[in-house]
Scaffold this motif. Structure first.
Motif, mmCIF file in Angstrom:
data_model
loop_
_atom_site.group_PDB
_atom_site.id
_atom_site.type_symbol
_atom_site.label_atom_id
_atom_site.label_comp_id
_atom_site.label_asym_id
_atom_site.label_seq_id
_atom_site.Cartn_x
_atom_site.Cartn_y
_atom_site.Cartn_z
ATOM 1 N N ALA A 26 0.830 -1.203 0.000
ATOM 2 C CA ALA A 26 0.000 0.000 0.000
ATOM 3 C C ALA A 26 0.869 1.260 0.000
ATOM 4 C CB ALA A 26 -0.932 -0.007 1.204
ATOM 5 N N LEU A 27 1.965 1.258 0.787
ATOM 6 C CA LEU A 27 2.851 2.425 0.828
ATOM 7 C C LEU A 27 3.597 2.607 -0.490
ATOM 8 C CD1 LEU A 27 4.324 2.097 4.442
ATOM 9 C CD2 LEU A 27 2.620 3.727 3.634
ATOM 10 N N GLU A 28 3.970 1.485 -1.130
ATOM 11 C CA GLU A 28 4.655 1.583 -2.417
ATOM 12 C C GLU A 28 3.790 2.269 -3.459
ATOM 13 O OE1 GLU A 28 5.716 -2.391 -3.405
ATOM 14 O OE2 GLU A 28 7.480 -2.443 -2.094
ATOM 15 N N HIS A 29 2.482 2.021 -3.385
ATOM 16 C CA HIS A 29 1.557 2.596 -4.369
ATOM 17 C C HIS A 29 0.881 3.866 -3.845
ATOM 18 C CE1 HIS A 29 1.916 -0.740 -7.187
ATOM 19 N NE2 HIS A 29 1.918 -1.544 -6.147
ATOM 20 N N HIS A 30 1.389 4.380 -2.693
ATOM 21 C CA HIS A 30 0.884 5.635 -2.119
ATOM 22 C C HIS A 30 -0.623 5.577 -1.846
ATOM 23 C CE1 HIS A 30 4.819 7.280 -3.145
ATOM 24 N NE2 HIS A 30 4.633 6.867 -4.387
ATOM 25 N N ASN A 31 -1.113 4.412 -1.486
ATOM 26 C CA ASN A 31 -2.525 4.258 -1.139
ATOM 27 C C ASN A 31 -2.646 4.415 0.372
ATOM 28 O OD1 ASN A 31 -5.218 3.505 -0.769
ATOM 29 N ND2 ASN A 31 -5.124 2.049 -2.490
ATOM 30 N N LEU A 32 -2.731 5.686 0.829
ATOM 31 C CA LEU A 32 -2.735 5.961 2.262
ATOM 32 C C LEU A 32 -4.052 5.547 2.907
ATOM 33 C CD1 LEU A 32 -0.935 9.420 2.388
ATOM 34 C CD2 LEU A 32 0.013 7.124 2.516
ATOM 35 N N ASP A 33 -5.138 5.517 2.137
ATOM 36 C CA ASP A 33 -6.417 5.079 2.706
ATOM 37 C C ASP A 33 -6.330 3.632 3.169
ATOM 38 O OD1 ASP A 33 -7.535 7.541 2.278
ATOM 39 O OD2 ASP A 33 -8.372 7.011 0.319
ATOM 40 N N VAL A 34 -5.777 2.795 2.322
ATOM 41 C CA VAL A 34 -5.617 1.381 2.697
ATOM 42 C C VAL A 34 -4.626 1.252 3.850
ATOM 43 C CG1 VAL A 34 -4.818 -0.870 1.906
ATOM 44 C CG2 VAL A 34 -6.218 0.548 0.405
ATOM 45 N N ALA A 35 -3.517 2.017 3.813
ATOM 46 C CA ALA A 35 -2.516 1.938 4.883
ATOM 47 C C ALA A 35 -3.120 2.348 6.221
ATOM 48 C CB ALA A 35 -1.320 2.820 4.545
ATOM 49 N N LEU A 36 -3.880 3.450 6.235
ATOM 50 C CA LEU A 36 -4.509 3.905 7.472
ATOM 51 C C LEU A 36 -5.530 2.901 7.970
ATOM 52 C CD1 LEU A 36 -4.574 6.202 9.500
ATOM 53 C CD2 LEU A 36 -6.341 7.312 8.118
ATOM 54 N N ASP A 37 -6.252 2.275 7.043
ATOM 55 C CA ASP A 37 -7.210 1.228 7.412
ATOM 56 C C ASP A 37 -6.498 0.073 8.111
ATOM 57 O OD1 ASP A 37 -9.303 -0.527 7.643
ATOM 58 O OD2 ASP A 37 -9.594 -0.831 5.496
ATOM 59 N N LEU A 38 -5.316 -0.281 7.586
ATOM 60 C CA LEU A 38 -4.587 -1.425 8.142
ATOM 61 C C LEU A 38 -4.039 -1.122 9.538
ATOM 62 C CD1 LEU A 38 -2.630 -2.515 4.942
ATOM 63 C CD2 LEU A 38 -4.519 -3.734 6.009
ATOM 64 N N VAL A 39 -3.390 0.038 9.711
ATOM 65 C CA VAL A 39 -2.773 0.330 11.008
ATOM 66 C C VAL A 39 -3.814 0.660 12.072
ATOM 67 C CG1 VAL A 39 -0.663 1.134 9.908
ATOM 68 C CG2 VAL A 39 -2.451 2.784 10.473
ATOM 69 N N SER A 40 -5.039 0.985 11.647
ATOM 70 C CA SER A 40 -6.095 1.309 12.612
ATOM 71 C C SER A 40 -6.824 0.073 13.107
ATOM 72 C CB SER A 40 -7.113 2.277 11.968
ATOM 73 O OG SER A 40 -6.479 3.478 11.577
ATOM 74 N N ARG A 41 -6.624 -1.053 12.459
ATOM 75 C CA ARG A 41 -7.339 -2.268 12.844
ATOM 76 C C ARG A 41 -6.697 -2.890 14.079
ATOM 77 N NH1 ARG A 41 -9.105 -5.683 7.553
ATOM 78 N NH2 ARG A 41 -9.932 -3.955 6.316
ATOM 79 N N PRO A 42 -7.497 -3.389 14.982
ATOM 80 C CA PRO A 42 -6.928 -4.131 16.118
ATOM 81 C C PRO A 42 -6.319 -5.430 15.614
ATOM 82 C CG PRO A 42 -9.319 -4.314 16.107
ATOM 83 C CD PRO A 42 -8.985 -3.316 15.045
ATOM 84 N N GLY A 43 -5.167 -5.754 16.093
ATOM 85 C CA GLY A 43 -4.517 -6.973 15.638
ATOM 86 C C GLY A 43 -3.045 -6.941 15.956
ATOM 87 N N SER A 44 -2.294 -7.733 15.215
ATOM 88 C CA SER A 44 -0.866 -7.899 15.511
ATOM 89 C C SER A 44 0.003 -6.837 14.867
ATOM 90 C CB SER A 44 -0.403 -9.281 15.008
ATOM 91 O OG SER A 44 -0.613 -9.390 13.607
ATOM 92 N N LEU A 45 -0.557 -5.963 14.001
ATOM 93 C CA LEU A 45 0.274 -4.991 13.306
ATOM 94 C C LEU A 45 0.885 -3.984 14.271
ATOM 95 C CD1 LEU A 45 1.225 -4.305 10.464
ATOM 96 C CD2 LEU A 45 -0.717 -2.755 10.249
ATOM 97 N N GLU A 46 0.180 -3.675 15.387
ATOM 98 C CA GLU A 46 0.697 -2.677 16.324
ATOM 99 C C GLU A 46 1.987 -3.135 16.992
ATOM 100 O OE1 GLU A 46 -2.591 -3.853 17.378
ATOM 101 O OE2 GLU A 46 -3.965 -2.199 17.056
#
Length: 742
Positions: free
Chosen positions: A63-83
């Protein structure tokens, strides 16, 4: 069509993942395709997660490679192991996305540590010029400082040096940050590092590496700053004069002068045994050359012998050789006229002359030949200068070398190699000079006639005539089994063919090489040359030579007149059924129906081609460069044309058409009035029927079916078996009708 709500995960898994596997944009074929497109748009994040097998970090990177910040923000905002992922923090820091970083660092659940992975996130942020979060400023031994200095990020450098805890040292990594800043010319960063109140960087760090880099890139202000540093000033002669060498190589005369005039530890002009002079001469930097030669102390020697380990071994005047190669007239004259230790014009066995002759530098050649002392020899290195000049077509230099007052070059040197080079290039004036030389004239028949063969290959008929009519050692037209004739016949040069066949002595043979000249002429469709070879009074070519290979080549190329001429030859006529009918097969493969008609026993209607088990039957047509192979079938009124391919056990039947470079392979079927065109592909067990069309780069694969008047175009793909009833059953008919059926 109104936007769809998020779908249940099982629907996404069953449909979206299937669409994703196609690796293509679904075109607007029907309501089903429009429905799938809506699913992809509404569930992009889920789709990417499924694709990466649940690897959230991999999805974030994409997502960051393609500058899709909407998808990136969606991913980091989700509860889960990414944090908890330190790698995710490094990714967002490297791209300078502060908002995303805060989402990770300040997450209420398992917040990622800012100094994770020994500070990788800080390094990434520093490299991009982004002020990062509270990691250790001195992590990884100061790697963040070095990256920030390289990028010229002044505020980041200051932040790292002034950190209240674990501040980085300006001299970390042996002064690596200073070297990077000097290399890139970031003078403000350089000043900040050497003026640090504690652990300041040393201007002479790494033995003077910062000075060398600044000199190489021509950053004179940085060079001056390093030399004049109040403490630990860099030495202008550091690393054996490495800074001077680099400045001279790149042509930075102001830096060269600054280094040589340093009040202390000034650089020596002859440092590295003259390597600086070598590089200046090679680059044609005449002002630097003069500066080095005229230095009041430690002046460079014009005949310097050897250089530093940084360069190739130098001996006896290599600087002069490089100057000649570049055509730098003033540099050559300066080196030859040096008051002391002048360079020799014949250095390295005359290599300077060879380089000048190769490059066509007539003035330098004259200068080297006329040098007052140690003049170069025109015949140096066995005549290499003459050969190279002839190859480049430099007629004035050839004349100069042949007419030199002393040690003139021999026109026949290296078995007349200069003549071969001139004949190959079509330089007729040079050929005349070499053949007419007063002494040691070149031989026209040198090397078994190679000069004649090269001239014929290039179509240089005047040179061929000159070589055949030479007063002494004339070339033979039949040399190397008349290879010159073969070259002329291949290229369709009828005047040259006639010249070689009519030579008064040692004429070329029309049947040379068992008919090789005839074969090449027939392949190219050169009918006049074919007739000339067949009608030759002596050594006439046989039309049936090599088992009829000539007529096979002519038939495949569609050369109607050539085929007729070979069949009607009065003697040794070619047979239409030669090679077990291969001429007919090749004509049919190319769609040359008029050539097939030349065979009296065959009619168009009863011709069936069976190759590798393939069948072409009834009134089917195979044209252009189309291919029918394996056990494929083209039947009824079907057409396969141009470069289309029907392979495997595929079938093209009824009135179907396969055209251009389309491919029908494996067990695919194209029937009815269906069309597969352009570079489209129908493969596996796919079926294209009715009046359906598959065009452009579209693909129909698996057990898919395109029927009726449907169209698959663009780069669309249909694959596998998509069951519409199963979709309706799993989702519910009412929901399907409301969202998809329209």
């Amino acid at each position: 069509m109104s936007p769809l709500p998020h779908l249940p995960s099982e629907i996404v898994a069953d449909l979206v993942l299937r669409a994703l596997r196609l690796e293509a944009t679904i075109c607007d074929i029907s309501a089903v395709c429009r429905f799938w497109h809506s699913i992809v748009v509404r569930n992009l994040a889920e789709l990417l997660i499924l694709r990466e097998n649940g690897n959230m970090v991999s999805v974030l990177r994409r997502a960051l490679e393609h500058h899709n910040l909407d998808v990136a923000l969606d991913l980091v905002s989700r509860p889960g192991s990414l944090e908890e992922s330190a790698e995710a923090l490094v990714l967002v820091a490297q791209n300078g996305h502060t908002v995303l970083a805060r989402c990770l660092v300040n997450s209420p659940q398992h917040a990622a540590r800012a100094d994770c992975q020994n500070g990788d996130a800080l390094l990434a942020a520093a490299e991009g010029g982004h002020i990062s979060h509270a990691a250790r400023a001195d992590c990884q031994d100061g790697g963040a400082l070095m990256l920030a200095a390289y990028g010229g990020h002044m505020e980041v450098v200051r932040t790292l040096l002034d950190a209240p805890q674990h501040a980085v040292h300006a001299d970390c990594l042996g002064g690596g940050a200073l070297v990077e800043a000097a290399r890139c010319g970031h003078i403000a960063v350089v000043r900040l590092l050497i003026d640090a109140p504690q652990h300041a960087a040393h201007a002479d760090c790494l033995g003077g590496g910062a000075l060398v880099e600044a000199a190489r890139c021509g950053h004179i202000a940085v060079v001056r700053l390093l030399i004049d540093a109040p403490q630990h000033a860099a030495h202008a002669d550091c690393l054996g004069g490495g800074a001077l060498v680099e400045a001279a190589r790149c042509g930075h005369i102001a830096v060269v002068r600054l280094l040589m005039d340093a009040p202390q530890h000034a650089a020596h002009a002859d440092s590295g045994d003259g390597v600086a002079l070598l590089y200046a001469a090679k680059g044609g930097h005449i002002a630097i050359v003069r500066l080095l030669l005229d230095a009041p102390q430690h002046a460079a020697h014009a005949d310097c012998k050897r250089g530093m380990a940084l360069v190739e071994a130098a001996r006896g005047g290599v600087a002069l050789v490089h100057a000649a190669e570049g055509g730098h007239m003033e540099v050559v004259r300066t080196l030859l006229d040096a008051p002391k230790h002048a360079a020799h014009a014949d250095c390295l066995g005359g290599m300077a002359l060879v380089q000048a002759a190769r490059g066509g530098n007539i003035e330098i050649v004259s200068l080297l030949l006329d040098a007052a002392h140690h003049a170069a020899r025109a015949d140096c290195k066995g005549g290499v200068a003459l050969i190279d000049a002839a190859r480049g077509g430099h007629i004035a230099i050839v004349r100069l070398l042949l007419n030199a007052r002393q040690h003139a070059a021999h026109a026949d040197c290296e078995d007349s190699m200069a003549l071969v080079r001139a004949a190959r290039g079509g330089y007729i004036e040079i050929v005349c000079l070499l053949l007419d030389a007063a002494h040691h004239a070149a031989h026209a028949d040198c090397k078994g006639g190679v000069a004649l063969i090269y001239a014929a290959k290039g179509g240089h008929i005047a040179i061929v005539r000159l070589l055949l009519n030479a007063r002494q050692h004339a070339a033979h037209a039949d040399c190397e089994d008349s290879m010159a004739l073969v070259q002329a016949a291949r290229d369709g040069l009828i005047d040259l063919v006639r010249l070689l066949l009519d030579a008064p002595q040692h004429a070329a043979h029309a049947d040379c090489g068992d008919g090789l000249a005839l074969l090449d002429a027939a392949r190219g469709g050169h009918i006049a040359i074919v007739r000339l070879l067949l009608d030759d009074a002596q050594h006439a070519a046989h039309a049936d030579c090599r088992g009829g290979w000539a007529i096979m080549q002519a038939a495949e190329g569609g050369h109607m007149e050539v085929v007729r001429t070979l069949l009607d030859a009065p003697q040794h006529a070619a047979h239409a059924d030669c090679g077990d009918g291969m001429a007919l097969v090749r004509a049919a493969r190319g769609g040359h129906i008029e050539i097939i008609r030349l065979q009296p026993s065959a009619t168009v209607a009863d011709i069936t081609i069976v190759a590798d088990g393939a069948t072409v039957a009834d009134s089917a047509t195979v044209a252009g460069s189309a291919t029918v192979a394996d056990s494929a079938t083209v039947a009824d009124s079907a057409t396969t044309a141009n470069n289309a391919t029907v392979a495997g056990s595929a079938t093209v039947a009824d009135s179907a058409t396969t055209a251009n470079t389309a491919t029908v392979a494996d067990s695919a079927t194209v029937a009815g009035s269906a069309t597969v065109a352009n570079t489209a592909t129908a493969a596996d067990s796919a079926t294209v029927a009715g009046s359906a069309t598959v065009a452009n780069t579209a693909t129909v694969a698996g057990s898919s079916t395109v029927a009726g008047s449907a169209t698959v175009a663009g780069s669309a793909t249909l694959a596998d078996v998509i069951s519409l009833p199963a979709l309706v059953e799993s989702w519910g008919f009412d929901q399907w009708l409301a969202h998809g059926a329209a």
